[in-house]
Structures are given as structure tokens and as C-alpha cells.
Design a protein around this motif. Structure first.
Motif, mmCIF file in Angstrom:
data_model
loop_
_atom_site.group_PDB
_atom_site.id
_atom_site.type_symbol
_atom_site.label_atom_id
_atom_site.label_comp_id
_atom_site.label_asym_id
_atom_site.label_seq_id
_atom_site.Cartn_x
_atom_site.Cartn_y
_atom_site.Cartn_z
ATOM 1 N N GLU A 67 0.811 -1.213 0.000
ATOM 2 C CA GLU A 67 0.000 0.000 0.000
ATOM 3 C C GLU A 67 0.850 1.271 0.000
ATOM 4 O OE1 GLU A 67 -3.091 0.121 -0.446
ATOM 5 O OE2 GLU A 67 -4.155 -1.539 0.504
ATOM 6 N N ASP A 68 2.138 1.141 0.326
ATOM 7 C CA ASP A 68 2.996 2.302 0.542
ATOM 8 C C ASP A 68 2.376 3.200 1.607
ATOM 9 O OD1 ASP A 68 5.218 3.917 0.231
ATOM 10 O OD2 ASP A 68 4.376 5.055 -1.442
ATOM 11 N N ALA A 69 1.920 2.547 2.675
ATOM 12 C CA ALA A 69 1.250 3.240 3.782
ATOM 13 C C ALA A 69 1.141 2.277 4.954
ATOM 14 C CB ALA A 69 -0.144 3.710 3.370
ATOM 15 N N PRO A 70 1.095 2.778 6.180
ATOM 16 C CA PRO A 70 0.881 1.893 7.324
ATOM 17 C C PRO A 70 -0.425 1.112 7.181
ATOM 18 C CG PRO A 70 1.605 4.051 8.054
ATOM 19 C CD PRO A 70 1.324 4.181 6.595
ATOM 20 N N ALA A 71 -0.377 -0.175 7.504
ATOM 21 C CA ALA A 71 -1.547 -1.048 7.390
ATOM 22 C C ALA A 71 -1.787 -1.777 8.705
ATOM 23 C CB ALA A 71 -1.362 -2.056 6.260
ATOM 24 N N ILE A 72 -3.063 -2.005 9.006
ATOM 25 C CA ILE A 72 -3.473 -2.702 10.225
ATOM 26 C C ILE A 72 -4.303 -3.913 9.811
ATOM 27 C CG2 ILE A 72 -4.596 -2.489 12.464
ATOM 28 C CD1 ILE A 72 -4.483 0.534 12.107
ATOM 29 N N ALA A 73 -3.978 -5.073 10.367
ATOM 30 C CA ALA A 73 -4.649 -6.316 10.001
ATOM 31 C C ALA A 73 -5.885 -6.550 10.858
ATOM 32 C CB ALA A 73 -3.689 -7.491 10.155
ATOM 33 N N PHE A 74 -6.902 -7.164 10.241
ATOM 34 C CA PHE A 74 -8.150 -7.502 10.919
ATOM 35 C C PHE A 74 -8.592 -8.908 10.514
ATOM 36 C CE2 PHE A 74 -8.107 -2.911 11.193
ATOM 37 C CZ PHE A 74 -8.623 -2.679 12.464
ATOM 38 N N PRO A 75 -9.495 -9.509 11.282
ATOM 39 C CA PRO A 75 -9.877 -10.898 11.010
ATOM 40 C C PRO A 75 -10.785 -11.100 9.805
ATOM 41 C CG PRO A 75 -11.058 -10.083 12.927
ATOM 42 C CD PRO A 75 -10.052 -9.035 12.573
ATOM 43 N N SER A 76 -11.238 -10.037 9.154
ATOM 44 C CA SER A 76 -12.044 -10.166 7.933
ATOM 45 C C SER A 76 -12.134 -8.788 7.285
ATOM 46 C CB SER A 76 -13.458 -10.685 8.237
ATOM 47 O OG SER A 76 -14.204 -9.716 8.955
ATOM 48 N N GLY A 77 -12.613 -8.757 6.060
ATOM 49 C CA GLY A 77 -12.828 -7.481 5.396
ATOM 50 C C GLY A 77 -13.872 -6.646 6.100
ATOM 51 N N MET A 78 -14.950 -7.283 6.558
ATOM 52 C CA MET A 78 -15.985 -6.538 7.272
ATOM 53 C C MET A 78 -15.499 -6.042 8.630
ATOM 54 S SD MET A 78 -18.491 -5.924 5.362
ATOM 55 C CE MET A 78 -19.325 -5.041 6.690
ATOM 56 N N ALA A 79 -14.587 -6.776 9.266
ATOM 57 C CA ALA A 79 -13.996 -6.281 10.511
ATOM 58 C C ALA A 79 -13.189 -5.018 10.242
ATOM 59 C CB ALA A 79 -13.104 -7.351 11.135
ATOM 60 N N ALA A 80 -12.506 -4.983 9.095
ATOM 61 C CA ALA A 80 -11.755 -3.785 8.720
ATOM 62 C C ALA A 80 -12.695 -2.606 8.488
ATOM 63 C CB ALA A 80 -10.924 -4.073 7.471
ATOM 64 N N ILE A 81 -13.775 -2.832 7.745
ATOM 65 C CA ILE A 81 -14.752 -1.775 7.480
ATOM 66 C C ILE A 81 -15.402 -1.309 8.783
ATOM 67 C CG2 ILE A 81 -16.985 -1.301 6.389
ATOM 68 C CD1 ILE A 81 -16.057 -3.156 4.085
ATOM 69 N N SER A 82 -15.786 -2.259 9.629
ATOM 70 C CA SER A 82 -16.411 -1.908 10.910
ATOM 71 C C SER A 82 -15.485 -1.047 11.755
ATOM 72 C CB SER A 82 -16.768 -3.178 11.687
ATOM 73 O OG SER A 82 -17.692 -3.968 10.982
ATOM 74 N N SER A 83 -14.203 -1.379 11.759
ATOM 75 C CA SER A 83 -13.263 -0.618 12.579
ATOM 76 C C SER A 83 -13.207 0.841 12.137
ATOM 77 C CB SER A 83 -11.867 -1.237 12.491
ATOM 78 O OG SER A 83 -11.246 -0.958 11.244
ATOM 79 N N VAL A 84 -13.269 1.070 10.835
ATOM 80 C CA VAL A 84 -13.250 2.444 10.323
ATOM 81 C C VAL A 84 -14.505 3.192 10.758
ATOM 82 C CG1 VAL A 84 -13.302 3.842 8.219
ATOM 83 C CG2 VAL A 84 -11.745 1.888 8.383
ATOM 84 N N PHE A 85 -15.651 2.554 10.604
ATOM 85 C CA PHE A 85 -16.910 3.205 10.975
ATOM 86 C C PHE A 85 -16.960 3.535 12.465
ATOM 87 C CE2 PHE A 85 -19.540 1.210 7.266
ATOM 88 C CZ PHE A 85 -18.936 2.089 6.395
ATOM 89 N N PHE A 86 -16.638 2.553 13.283
ATOM 90 C CA PHE A 86 -16.810 2.752 14.725
ATOM 91 C C PHE A 86 -15.694 3.598 15.337
ATOM 92 C CE2 PHE A 86 -19.523 -1.019 14.101
ATOM 93 C CZ PHE A 86 -20.694 -0.511 14.644
ATOM 94 N N THR A 87 -14.584 3.734 14.631
ATOM 95 C CA THR A 87 -13.509 4.590 15.124
ATOM 96 C C THR A 87 -13.696 6.040 14.704
ATOM 97 O OG1 THR A 87 -11.919 2.760 15.068
ATOM 98 C CG2 THR A 87 -11.010 4.981 15.078
ATOM 99 N N LEU A 88 -14.140 6.260 13.462
ATOM 100 C CA LEU A 88 -14.124 7.610 12.896
ATOM 101 C C LEU A 88 -15.471 8.325 12.950
ATOM 102 C CD1 LEU A 88 -11.877 7.009 9.749
ATOM 103 C CD2 LEU A 88 -11.196 7.701 12.055
ATOM 104 N N LEU A 89 -16.556 7.613 13.275
ATOM 105 C CA LEU A 89 -17.885 8.229 13.237
ATOM 106 C C LEU A 89 -18.443 8.445 14.638
ATOM 107 C CD1 LEU A 89 -19.411 6.136 10.300
ATOM 108 C CD2 LEU A 89 -18.451 8.457 10.185
ATOM 109 N N LYS A 90 -19.356 9.401 14.734
ATOM 110 C CA LYS A 90 -20.023 9.682 16.003
ATOM 111 C C LYS A 90 -21.480 10.053 15.717
ATOM 112 C CE LYS A 90 -18.742 14.593 16.127
ATOM 113 N NZ LYS A 90 -18.358 14.619 14.705
#
Length: 369
Positions: A67-90
Motif C-alpha cells: 500500500e505504501d502506507a501503514p496497514a493494520i490487520a483484521f480478522p475479515s474485510g468486514m472487521a476492517a470496514i467496521s473498525s473504520v466506521f466505529f472509530t471515525l464516526l459519532k
């Protein structure tokens, strides 16, 4: 493929070399640990299996390289998407999702974000720029869309969304970093299901998030630590091994898909064929400008549900299965999941079989017209 991507691909299998001491194993060791030896002050040392793992570190290093960028691993694609939503949204935020993208993302927003006071609107990928992005906190693109393979202009979306203060998240599952580079086009965050082509062997669920924004990466890392949405070390080890051969598999899959798509487009049984590499595809010109490769997914519309099911079940070199991106060619009739496609629409994922043998099997299984 541009030279810089060839260079990136060439180094995939050699990333660990600079860490090795004489006598160390060349393949990545698998570290199965919930506990670490931790006498005294724990600062600066591995502490607990939910916080980190050496095998995660290795797979995140190879994903970051791609990616030429820091990456964080998750147990599934939806876990990755969920992490973005629940971290960045209010509460009070609005987000925009593709109406024709992977349906589970919309289900997540409707069932779990909506009760938290987060509003999700949808818009077709092909006309994603229409209407602008005023009042959105987060704009989520998926291009090519799954399963219809429509495309939106990532760079233009990013410019327009950033002008209104919105973050742009790009789901790059269908293309991988070797086929399309959303971060280079201006996206703030990339999410992907490495379950697909990056792992490539259909034997593990995995996902990742990448971003060049240090604050976003720090927040996502902290969320994973406390929410517990962590990958297993064995799964990380499998994905690491798969990633080392991604370039050769992806190249073959894309090359074969271009051949098969052209032949399908000329076959009388095909009512329509969607593939960005076809010159008459509505997304072709944008795909040429935005993507390094045209991908390995083909949208094939046959005359009816019965024809589609008979084709999938009757082809000896097609695996009837959901998901895509494996070494084997696979297919499914996406209307069975409720996607807004014709009953005879088949999502065809081209694998690594010799292309002429694959085409013989596909041609033999197509409806006789």
C-alpha cells in the motif's frame, strides 16, 4: 504495469531478509502466543496476545509495503470496514455509501450505525459524483463495484469530498494494491478483504485498513486493541504466505480475464458482459486512466436464472461458491443474495487455470443458442 509496481512486487518475497540473523529461518515463523515472558516493568515489550503478535507484524509489513502506507490487520474485510466506521464516526454524522457495492456494508450501516444516530445515504457508483458531498463526514467508495463492476473517478471524488471536509474511504477488495491505488488518488483510507486475491487460496478470512494519516492509524490501532477485533496468528501466517505470490497469481488472473471476457462478449449466449478491459464497456476509459490492471472479475448476463445456474453447475472448471479471488475460477448468481442484478447475472472470478483449457470448459457449459 508501471515500473514502480514491478519493483514493489519484486521485493515482496524479500522483505524479511533485512531482519534475519545468520541461521534464522527464511520462511516466516508462526508465533502462537497469548502470553509473553514479562517480568518486571512491561514497558517496551510484548505484553498480551490481544495487543500484538510477531506474525501480525510481518503480515502488516508486507501489506504496508504493497500500500505504501501503514496497514493494520483484521480478522475479515468486514472487521476492517467496521473498525473504520466505529472509530471515525459519532452520533450526528452522515455517511455516503454505494448503492450497488457489497451489500453487507449497507446492512451494517442500517442495523448498527443508524441506532447510534449515524445516517447513511446511498448513491450508484457510476453517478457517485452527482449531488456533491455537502454535510457528509465520510464518503465510502467501492470501485469497481461488486458485483456490477461500475466505476467512479476516485481522484475526482476525493477532491470534491475533501472540499466539503469529508473523509474518503475506498474499498479496494476487487483490485488489490497491484491493480489500483486509491491512496495515490487521494483517498484517506483503504479497506480490503484479503480473504480474496491477496490470500488467494480460499482458506482464511482476513482484512486490512491502510492510511497515510498517522492519527487515523493510531485511532484504529487503539480501537482494535480494546474492541478485540484481532486476527489470529495462524490466519496472519497464511495470508503472509499468500501475499508472497500475489503478483504472479494476479497477473495470470488478469491476463486470463481479458481473454475470457472478449470471447464471452462475442458468444451468442451472452446477453451482456461487463469487464472494464473491454473497449465498449461504459467504464473502460476511466478504468484505463485509474487502474493498473482491469481485474479478474467478469459480469456475465445469461438469459435466465435457469441458464445461469446450469452454466455454473455444468462447467467442470468453475467452482460454484460465494466469494472470489482464489486460484480456482469460481462463479455465482448474485441475485440469489438480493443484489440488484438480473436473475441470469453471473459474477465470474477467473482463477489460475491454463486459459485455453478454462475457455474450453466455459464454452462447453454455456447455453446452446
Amino acid at each position: 504495469m508501471p515500473d514502480h509496481d514491478n519493483s514493489r512486487a519484486a521485493r515482496l518475497a524479500h522483505l524479511r531478509r533485512h531482519e534475519l540473523e545468520k541461521g534464522d529461518p527464511v520462511p516466516l515463523p508462526l508465533t502462537m502466543a497469548a502470553m509473553y515472558h514479562l517480568p518486571g516493568d512491561p514497558s517496551g515489550f510484548r505484553q498480551y496476545g490481544r495487543f500484538n503478535n510477531p506474525t501480525w507484524d510481518a503480515v502488516e509489513a508486507i501489506l504496508s509495503h504493497l500500500e505504501d502506507a501503514p496497514a493494520i490487520a483484521f480478522p475479515s474485510g468486514m472487521a476492517a470496514i467496521s473498525s473504520v466506521f466505529f472509530t471515525l464516526l459519532k452520533t450526528g454524522d452522515r455517511i455516503l455509501l454505494p448503492s450497488d457495492g457489497y451489500y453487507t456494508t449497507r446492512v451494517l450501516a442500517d442495523r448498527f450505525l443508524k441506532p447510534l444516530g449515524i445516517t447513511a445515504d446511498t448513491r450508484p457508483t457510476a453517478s457517485f459524483l452527482d449531488g456533491g458531498f455537502d454535510d457528509y463526514r465520510l464518503v465510502f467508495v467501492e470501485t469497481p463495484s461488486n458485483p456490477g463492476l461500475d466505476i467512479c473517478d476516485i481522484e475526482m471524488v476525493c477532491k470534491a469530498a475533501h472540499a466539503t471536509g469529508a473523509l474518503v474511504v475506498a474499498d479496494n477488495t476487487t483490485m488489490t494494491p497491484l491493480g489500483q491505488r486509491p491512496l495515490d488518488l487521494g483517498a484517506d483510507v483503504v479497506v480490503a478483504a484479503d480473504t480474496k486475491a491477496p490470500n488467494g487460496h480460499s482458506d482464511v478470512l482476513f482484512g486490512h485498513v491502510a492510511s497515510r494519516d498517522a492519527k487515523i492509524i493510531a485511532a484504529l490501532t487503539e480501537w482494535r486493541k480494546f474492541a478485540g477485533g484481532i486476527p489470529g496468528p495462524f490466519e496472519a501466517w497464511l495470508v503472509h504466505r499468500g501475499l508472497e505470490t500475489l503478483d504472479v497469481r494476479f497477473d495470470r488472473m488478469c491476463n486470463s480475464a481479458e481473454i475470457v471476457a472478449r470471447r464471452l462478449a462475442e458468444h451468442p449466449a451472452a446477453q451482456s458482459v461487463r469487464f472494464p478491459g473491454l473497449e465498449n464497456d461504459p467504464a473502460h476509459n476511466l478504468a484505463r486512466a485509474q487502474m493498473q490492471r482491469f481485474g479478474f472479475l467478469i459480469g456475465l448476463r445469461l438469459g435466465s436464472e435457469a441458464e445461469a445456474e446450469a452454466f455454473i453447475d455444468g462447467c467442470e472448471l468453475i467452482q460454484p461458491a460465494t466469494s472470489f479471488g482464489g486460484v480456482h475460477t469460481s462463479a455465482e448468481r448474485r441475485a440469489r443474495w438480493g443484489d440488484a442484478v438480473a436473475p441470469g447475472f453471473v459474477r465470474l472470478s477467473i482463477g489460475c487455470e491454463p486459459v485455453e483449457e478454462l475457455w474450453k470448459a466455459i464454452e462447453a457449459a454455456l447455453p446452446k443458442v
